[in-house]
Design an enzyme around this catalytic site. Structure first.
Site, short mmCIF file in Angstrom:
data_model
loop_
_atom_site.label_atom_id
_atom_site.label_comp_id
_atom_site.label_asym_id
_atom_site.label_seq_id
_atom_site.Cartn_x
_atom_site.Cartn_y
_atom_site.Cartn_z
N PHE A 167 0.86 -1.27 0.10
CA PHE A 167 -0.09 -0.04 0.06
C PHE A 167 0.88 1.29 -0.08
O PHE A 167 0.31 2.33 0.56
CB PHE A 167 -0.99 0.12 1.24
CG PHE A 167 -1.98 -1.14 1.58
CD1 PHE A 167 -3.00 -0.98 0.85
CD2 PHE A 167 -1.49 -2.35 2.11
CE1 PHE A 167 -3.82 -2.28 1.08
CE2 PHE A 167 -2.17 -3.26 2.44
CZ PHE A 167 -3.59 -3.24 1.72
N ALA A 168 1.91 1.26 -0.40
CA ALA A 168 2.93 2.09 -0.32
C ALA A 168 3.30 3.27 -1.47
O ALA A 168 4.29 3.73 -1.64
CB ALA A 168 4.36 1.71 0.18
N ASN A 203 9.44 5.72 -6.72
CA ASN A 203 8.76 5.07 -5.45
C ASN A 203 7.86 4.03 -5.88
O ASN A 203 7.97 3.07 -5.24
CB ASN A 203 7.94 6.27 -4.89
CG ASN A 203 7.29 5.74 -3.64
OD1 ASN A 203 7.95 5.29 -2.58
ND2 ASN A 203 5.82 5.44 -3.50
N THR A 219 -5.10 0.68 -9.53
CA THR A 219 -5.85 1.62 -9.62
C THR A 219 -6.87 1.65 -10.66
O THR A 219 -6.25 1.36 -11.75
CB THR A 219 -5.17 3.08 -9.55
OG1 THR A 219 -6.17 4.18 -9.86
CG2 THR A 219 -3.82 3.06 -10.36
N TYR A 231 1.01 8.63 -12.68
CA TYR A 231 0.57 7.72 -11.50
C TYR A 231 -0.08 6.50 -12.12
O TYR A 231 0.65 5.45 -11.75
CB TYR A 231 -0.51 8.47 -10.61
CG TYR A 231 -1.36 7.65 -10.14
CD1 TYR A 231 -0.63 7.00 -9.06
CD2 TYR A 231 -2.78 7.53 -10.09
CE1 TYR A 231 -1.54 6.02 -7.87
CE2 TYR A 231 -3.59 6.68 -9.22
CZ TYR A 231 -2.96 6.00 -8.33
OH TYR A 231 -3.76 5.19 -7.35
N ASN A 290 -12.89 4.44 -6.21
CA ASN A 290 -12.75 5.56 -5.31
C ASN A 290 -12.71 5.00 -3.91
O ASN A 290 -14.08 5.08 -3.26
CB ASN A 290 -13.71 6.60 -5.42
CG ASN A 290 -13.42 7.49 -6.77
OD1 ASN A 290 -13.27 6.74 -7.87
ND2 ASN A 290 -13.07 8.80 -6.35
N ARG A 300 -11.65 20.20 -14.71
CA ARG A 300 -10.44 19.77 -14.76
C ARG A 300 -9.91 19.00 -15.76
O ARG A 300 -10.71 18.00 -16.11
CB ARG A 300 -9.97 18.89 -13.25
CG ARG A 300 -10.11 19.95 -12.09
CD ARG A 300 -9.83 19.23 -10.71
NE ARG A 300 -10.51 18.22 -10.53
CZ ARG A 300 -10.87 17.24 -9.49
NH1 ARG A 300 -10.14 17.88 -8.45
NH2 ARG A 300 -11.41 16.52 -9.45
N GLY A 342 -8.58 16.22 -17.77
CA GLY A 342 -8.40 14.56 -17.61
C GLY A 342 -9.53 14.27 -16.64
O GLY A 342 -9.20 12.94 -16.47
#
Length: 328
Positions: free
Chosen positions: A73-74, A92, A117, A141, A170, A282, A284
């Site tokens: 979960f990092a 990361n 995701t 991301y 979400n 916004r 995207g």
């Protein structure tokens, strides 16, 4: 009882996962650098302060413990930040995860759960989105998460490392007992922002765009309770222990709620007025992101315990009022 390493276990979802694993009597070791997590969110287990960038620490950890599985979960998770600083996201989310996977292989720990995701899909071609929807992430991301999914497929073929990737839509809500909740800094998720406005912690909530092709003109998103996410992780790792093959699953309610519907539900739950300002769209932001979680229901036996948006908001509101006093 199994011994599980939870990387990022002091963060929002990770801390809820640690609590659930402890309730199931598992031995939990938590590794977190506290860059975005909170030490007081870790309600038990063995806590180790450290980073996946530290390969010497990882090797020592795996030499000391015989883990039955690892939950990850990092990752860094802010889409906008990933556009401004892609290097840190690839370092990361990809390089550090690779450090972990190579250490696992070297120590013959071959059971891995990865938080992926919906951002791997990019602009949806259709909704609800199932697992075979084309993957075309539109930000670093999403690309970093897709890269890890592809690495995991290669590690399965080459080393027999079995993994399940759970693609969140979400994540929302808070621990039903009120011990844990969402404490991002800065906060970017809609439900806590709306509730902060209800609590007087911010003057208003900004709605970005009201001319989308949706019934009320605002974006529709699929909100899944954080405890339902954790339950899916528990079922998934048990499947891997039982010998299931590598898998990928979309996780959502399968029902979307518009921004306006979330605000209205929050007004109903809190009994408070929530000031709204409207801004431009916004870049995207797709009009509609909704998951098809049928595969997780069929293959993992998963089902949502808290599908109602009102219940998700109720738990988050309890945390805003009583639990988040930990946060300064």
């Amino acid at each position: 009882m199994k011994k599980i390493l939870v990387v990022g276990g002091a963060g929002y979802i990770g801390s809820h996962m640690v609590k659930m694993l402890l309730q199931k009597q598992h031995h939990v070791v938590i590794l977190d650098d506290l860059s975005s997590g909170h030490r007081d969110a870790v309600l038990g287990g063995d806590f180790i302060l450290g980073s996946l960038a530290d390969t010497a620490l990882l090797n020592g950890l795996f030499a000391e413990h015989h883990f039955d599985g690892v939950m990850h979960f990092a990752s860094f998770i802010q889409v906008g930040e990933s556009m401004l600083n892609p290097g840190s996201y690839y370092r990361n989310n990809v390089t550090n995860t690779l450090n972990l996977l190579e250490t696992m292989v070297n120590h013959k720990v071959l059971t891995f759960l990865f938080s992926s995701t919906a951002a791997i899909f990019g602009e949806p071609l259709y909704t609800p989105i199932n697992e075979i929807h084309p993957k075309n992430p539109i930000n670093p991301y999403g690309r970093s998460k897709l890269m890890v999914e592809e690495i995991l497929a290669d590690f399965d073929r080459a080393y027999g490392l079995k993994s399940i990737c759970l693609r969140y839509f979400n994540a929302a809500g808070a621990d039903a007992e009120g011990q844990l909740g969402e404490r991002h800094d800065p906060e970017t998720h809609l439900i806590p922002l709306v509730l902060q406005a209800a609590a007087g912690m911010r003057p208003y909530i900004t709605v970005f765009g009201q001319d989308y092709d949706t019934p009320d003109g605002t974006c529709i998103r699929d909100y899944i309770h954080v405890e339902d996410l954790c339950q899916a992780h528990l079922l998934a790792i048990e499947k891997l222990w039982d010998g299931a093959p590598r898998g990928v699953y979309n996780l959502g309610n399968g029902e979307g709620f518009s921004v306006r519907e979330v605000i209205d539900a929050a007004r109903e739950v809190t009994g408070r007025e929530i000031p709204v300002q409207y801004g431009a769209r916004r870049e995207g932001d797709p009009a509609r992101l909704v998951a098809d979680s049928g595969l997780a229901r069929i293959q993992l036996g998963w089902q949502s315990k808290y599908p109602e948006i009102e219940k998700i908001i109720e738990h988050a509101w309890r945390w805003i009022l009583h639990g988040s006093k930990h946060d300064s």
